[in-house]
Design a protein around this motif. Sequence first.
Motif, PDB file in Angstrom:
ATOM      1  N   PHE A   1       1.580-103.363  31.358  1.00  0.00           N
ATOM      2  CA  PHE A   1       2.602-102.335  31.604  1.00  0.00           C
ATOM      3  C   PHE A   1       3.532-102.284  30.396  1.00  0.00           C
ATOM      4  CE2 PHE A   1       1.206-103.986  35.640  1.00  0.00           C
ATOM      5  CZ  PHE A   1       1.121-102.884  36.487  1.00  0.00           C
ATOM      6  N   ASP A   2       3.771-101.087  29.876  1.00  0.00           N
ATOM      7  CA  ASP A   2       4.700-100.911  28.763  1.00  0.00           C
ATOM      8  C   ASP A   2       5.455 -99.600  28.947  1.00  0.00           C
ATOM      9  OD1 ASP A   2       4.215-103.118  26.724  1.00  0.00           O
ATOM     10  OD2 ASP A   2       2.165-102.380  27.017  1.00  0.00           O
ATOM     11  N   GLU A   3       6.706 -99.600  28.511  1.00  0.00           N
ATOM     12  CA  GLU A   3       7.423 -98.331  28.474  1.00  0.00           C
ATOM     13  C   GLU A   3       6.863 -97.471  27.355  1.00  0.00           C
ATOM     14  OE1 GLU A   3      11.615 -98.274  28.439  1.00  0.00           O
ATOM     15  OE2 GLU A   3      11.848 -99.632  30.155  1.00  0.00           O
ATOM     16  N   ALA A   4       6.857 -96.156  27.577  1.00  0.00           N
ATOM     17  CA  ALA A   4       6.336 -95.223  26.578  1.00  0.00           C
ATOM     18  C   ALA A   4       7.332 -94.097  26.370  1.00  0.00           C
ATOM     19  CB  ALA A   4       4.985 -94.672  27.011  1.00  0.00           C
ATOM     20  N   ALA A   5       7.372 -93.578  25.153  1.00  0.00           N
ATOM     21  CA  ALA A   5       8.286 -92.483  24.848  1.00  0.00           C
ATOM     22  C   ALA A   5       7.738 -91.142  25.322  1.00  0.00           C
ATOM     23  CB  ALA A   5       8.527 -92.438  23.338  1.00  0.00           C
ATOM     24  N   ALA A   6       6.393 -91.071  25.401  1.00  0.00           N
ATOM     25  CA  ALA A   6       5.769 -89.814  25.810  1.00  0.00           C
ATOM     26  C   ALA A   6       4.351 -90.084  26.280  1.00  0.00           C
ATOM     27  CB  ALA A   6       5.773 -88.819  24.644  1.00  0.00           C
ATOM     28  N   VAL A   7       3.770 -89.083  26.929  1.00  0.00           N
ATOM     29  CA  VAL A   7       2.368 -89.165  27.334  1.00  0.00           C
ATOM     30  C   VAL A   7       1.518 -88.812  26.117  1.00  0.00           C
ATOM     31  CG1 VAL A   7       0.578 -88.226  28.820  1.00  0.00           C
ATOM     32  CG2 VAL A   7       2.904 -88.554  29.713  1.00  0.00           C
ATOM     33  N   VAL A   8       0.707 -89.765  25.667  1.00  0.00           N
ATOM     34  CA  VAL A   8      -0.066 -89.577  24.434  1.00  0.00           C
ATOM     35  C   VAL A   8      -1.541 -89.845  24.703  1.00  0.00           C
ATOM     36  CG1 VAL A   8      -0.383 -90.305  22.053  1.00  0.00           C
ATOM     37  CG2 VAL A   8       1.913 -90.299  23.055  1.00  0.00           C
TER      38      VAL A   8
ATOM     39  N   ASP B   1      -3.328 -90.728  40.275  1.00  0.00           N
ATOM     40  CA  ASP B   1      -2.882 -89.971  41.445  1.00  0.00           C
ATOM     41  C   ASP B   1      -1.791 -88.983  41.043  1.00  0.00           C
ATOM     42  OD1 ASP B   1      -1.177 -89.472  43.978  1.00  0.00           O
ATOM     43  OD2 ASP B   1      -2.952 -90.490  44.771  1.00  0.00           O
ATOM     44  N   GLU B   2      -1.876 -87.768  41.562  1.00  0.00           N
ATOM     45  CA  GLU B   2      -0.940 -86.687  41.256  1.00  0.00           C
ATOM     46  C   GLU B   2       0.498 -87.042  41.588  1.00  0.00           C
ATOM     47  OE1 GLU B   2       0.304 -82.689  40.275  1.00  0.00           O
ATOM     48  OE2 GLU B   2      -1.563 -83.787  39.846  1.00  0.00           O
ATOM     49  N   ARG B   3       0.696 -87.843  42.635  1.00  0.00           N
ATOM     50  CA  ARG B   3       2.051 -88.121  43.130  1.00  0.00           C
ATOM     51  C   ARG B   3       2.868 -88.986  42.177  1.00  0.00           C
ATOM     52  NH1 ARG B   3      -0.087 -90.315  48.801  1.00  0.00           N
ATOM     53  NH2 ARG B   3      -1.689 -91.040  47.315  1.00  0.00           N
ATOM     54  N   PHE B   4       2.229 -89.648  41.228  1.00  0.00           N
ATOM     55  CA  PHE B   4       2.948 -90.553  40.331  1.00  0.00           C
ATOM     56  C   PHE B   4       2.998 -90.036  38.893  1.00  0.00           C
ATOM     57  CE2 PHE B   4       1.487 -92.953  43.930  1.00  0.00           C
ATOM     58  CZ  PHE B   4       2.534 -93.803  44.225  1.00  0.00           C
ATOM     59  N   LYS B   5       2.612 -88.770  38.699  1.00  0.00           N
ATOM     60  CA  LYS B   5       2.509 -88.248  37.336  1.00  0.00           C
ATOM     61  C   LYS B   5       3.893 -88.057  36.709  1.00  0.00           C
ATOM     62  CE  LYS B   5       2.460 -83.273  38.294  1.00  0.00           C
ATOM     63  NZ  LYS B   5       1.669 -82.033  38.173  1.00  0.00           N
ATOM     64  N   VAL B   6       3.892 -88.030  35.402  1.00  0.00           N
ATOM     65  CA  VAL B   6       5.106 -87.792  34.628  1.00  0.00           C
ATOM     66  C   VAL B   6       5.447 -86.295  34.676  1.00  0.00           C
ATOM     67  CG1 VAL B   6       6.126 -87.867  32.315  1.00  0.00           C
ATOM     68  CG2 VAL B   6       4.661 -89.752  33.118  1.00  0.00           C
ATOM     69  N   THR B   7       6.747 -85.981  34.935  1.00  0.00           N
ATOM     70  CA  THR B   7       7.205 -84.594  34.975  1.00  0.00           C
ATOM     71  C   THR B   7       8.402 -84.428  34.040  1.00  0.00           C
ATOM     72  OG1 THR B   7       8.785 -84.941  36.773  1.00  0.00           O
ATOM     73  CG2 THR B   7       6.488 -84.481  37.400  1.00  0.00           C
ATOM     74  N   ASP B   8       8.959 -83.225  34.030  1.00  0.00           N
ATOM     75  CA  ASP B   8      10.148 -82.965  33.206  1.00  0.00           C
ATOM     76  C   ASP B   8      11.346 -83.772  33.672  1.00  0.00           C
ATOM     77  OD1 ASP B   8       8.675 -81.193  31.753  1.00  0.00           O
ATOM     78  OD2 ASP B   8       9.355 -79.412  32.845  1.00  0.00           O
ATOM     79  N   LYS B   9      11.324 -84.196  34.904  1.00  0.00           N
ATOM     80  CA  LYS B   9      12.440 -84.942  35.469  1.00  0.00           C
ATOM     81  C   LYS B   9      12.307 -86.455  35.285  1.00  0.00           C
ATOM     82  CE  LYS B   9      13.283 -81.424  39.024  1.00  0.00           C
ATOM     83  NZ  LYS B   9      13.374 -81.174  40.488  1.00  0.00           N
ATOM     84  N   THR B  10      11.199 -86.879  34.732  1.00  0.00           N
ATOM     85  CA  THR B  10      10.965 -88.316  34.547  1.00  0.00           C
ATOM     86  C   THR B  10      11.901 -88.876  33.487  1.00  0.00           C
ATOM     87  OG1 THR B  10       8.634 -88.100  35.165  1.00  0.00           O
ATOM     88  CG2 THR B  10       9.259 -90.078  33.926  1.00  0.00           C
ATOM     89  N   SER B  11      12.592 -89.951  33.839  1.00  0.00           N
ATOM     90  CA  SER B  11      13.496 -90.585  32.877  1.00  0.00           C
ATOM     91  C   SER B  11      12.828 -91.755  32.153  1.00  0.00           C
ATOM     92  CB  SER B  11      14.770 -91.065  33.578  1.00  0.00           C
ATOM     93  OG  SER B  11      14.452 -92.009  34.595  1.00  0.00           O
ATOM     94  N   THR B  12      11.949 -92.471  32.838  1.00  0.00           N
ATOM     95  CA  THR B  12      11.270 -93.615  32.224  1.00  0.00           C
ATOM     96  C   THR B  12       9.764 -93.497  32.467  1.00  0.00           C
ATOM     97  OG1 THR B  12      13.181 -95.031  32.635  1.00  0.00           O
ATOM     98  CG2 THR B  12      11.094 -96.123  32.104  1.00  0.00           C
ATOM     99  N   ILE B  13       8.998 -93.489  31.373  1.00  0.00           N
ATOM    100  CA  ILE B  13       7.532 -93.409  31.464  1.00  0.00           C
ATOM    101  C   ILE B  13       6.939 -94.802  31.313  1.00  0.00           C
ATOM    102  CG2 ILE B  13       5.438 -92.450  30.420  1.00  0.00           C
ATOM    103  CD1 ILE B  13       7.171 -90.186  29.313  1.00  0.00           C
ATOM    104  N   VAL B  14       6.035 -95.127  32.183  1.00  0.00           N
ATOM    105  CA  VAL B  14       5.333 -96.408  32.107  1.00  0.00           C
ATOM    106  C   VAL B  14       3.868 -96.145  31.746  1.00  0.00           C
ATOM    107  CG1 VAL B  14       4.573 -98.461  33.346  1.00  0.00           C
ATOM    108  CG2 VAL B  14       6.854 -97.526  33.769  1.00  0.00           C
ATOM    109  N   LYS B  15       3.437 -96.817  30.702  1.00  0.00           N
ATOM    110  CA  LYS B  15       2.026 -96.789  30.316  1.00  0.00           C
ATOM    111  C   LYS B  15       1.326 -97.976  30.964  1.00  0.00           C
ATOM    112  CE  LYS B  15      -0.995 -97.372  26.273  1.00  0.00           C
ATOM    113  NZ  LYS B  15      -1.015 -97.654  24.813  1.00  0.00           N
TER     114      LYS B  15
END
Length: 451
Positions: free
Chosen positions: A351-358, A433-447
């Motif tokens: 698990f790592d924090e990510a700046a964006a979905v890449v 799963d769709e329910r856990f996807k990153v959206t515009d409202k996401t403050s912290t992304i986990v890779k």
Amino acid sequence: MLKNFTNHIENQLPFLKEARLLIAISGGLDSVVLTHLCHELKLDITLAHCNFNLRGAESDGDEAFVLELADNLDLEVFIEHFSTNEFAKDQKLSTQMAARDLRYNWFSELAESLHFDYIVTAHHADDNLETFLINLSRGTGLSGLTGIPEINEHIVRPLLPFSREALETYANTTNLKWREDSSNASDTYLRNKLRHHVIPVLKETNANLLQNFKTTLGHLKDTSDIVEESLRAVAKRAIIDIDEHKMVLDILPFKKANNPKAYLYEMFKDYGFTAWDDMVDLLEAQSGKQILSDKYRLVKDRAHLILTHRNTQEDEEHTEHTERSRSALKDTFIIHTLEHEIQTPAGTLSFDEAAAVVGHQSHVIFVDQSKLKFPLTLRQWEEGDVFHPLGMNGKKKLSKYFKDEKLSLIDKENVWLLISEENIVWVLNRRADERFKVTDKTSTIVKIEFN
């Protein structure tokens, strides 16, 4: 004998003249003659003797004899003692098979550690005939009737063209001494029964028995080459995928063959299967039908056969009829915090924090951290599991997803899920799963990465 042996080495086995050789010596006639012949040819030889501790003082006498022979010929010798009966009991083997395993394992270790090029054994023409008859009496395929190979990887048997009678004549004319194994006089073993009672009658009936047998072996080996060529052609069409875990084969090439049973036998004989009629029936069976050997299983899956190593627990739970519950099999692993790297029963999860979905990789997903509820659970899938596939509206049963993805029964058995509360976060290495996807409202992304 010496002249014939010299010619055989020159014409058929010339590589032995430049090699370091480890001779397996028991102290009996065959290995003593082999040692003297190789010594006469000034080959680079070292002796290796196994004391199996099966015949008390007689075993110790064999060892002393070999040590004396090595000293007389100025040869290096290695001696190893084995607790053969104990090993046979632990490994559930016959005494003969236990001794064979111990012997060849030790020879191989010596050859590897001390850089011997070849292990040389004293098998001769009569041994070859005995082995042929043993295999014939037990039921065997063509490969069991082609005799003992003269060269088998790093093992060489230069006496195979010569009869025991020729060895004995040479030993007597050159005044060689050897040890007699008292167990060879017993009819307890099948080989001894054939040696004492069957082969003498065959030789009496046909004075050219061994020569005719050698001719027959040549014909059988030629036929075996034809079979191998035909099998390779079918295998090339049938094998779809193969790795260290499984082999996947298309059923159609076997069904199109004139004799499917023969091809199935040649393809799978080395995996311990014996129910060949059942294997033919497997070609027409419904998905989920399987056949087991001691270490492997062969499963029918739609238009394929899948060969895998056998998992005893899974075999007991496996049914013939399709999607079964995995609850009795599943391992679970609890993840309490977002640690960088976690070793789990399924593999390594990180698990790592990510700046964006890449990027887009099957073994990596990006999720909204706020939607993860700890502790997370890693487990194998169960019948009835449902998730919301990323990019789709609504939910879907995993069993239906597997069917749409055309996963084999073996693939499904190795599917793991990452769970938050009761919700699937990820079907590992397959779909998030769709329910856990990153959206515009996401403050912290986990890779999340799985290997």
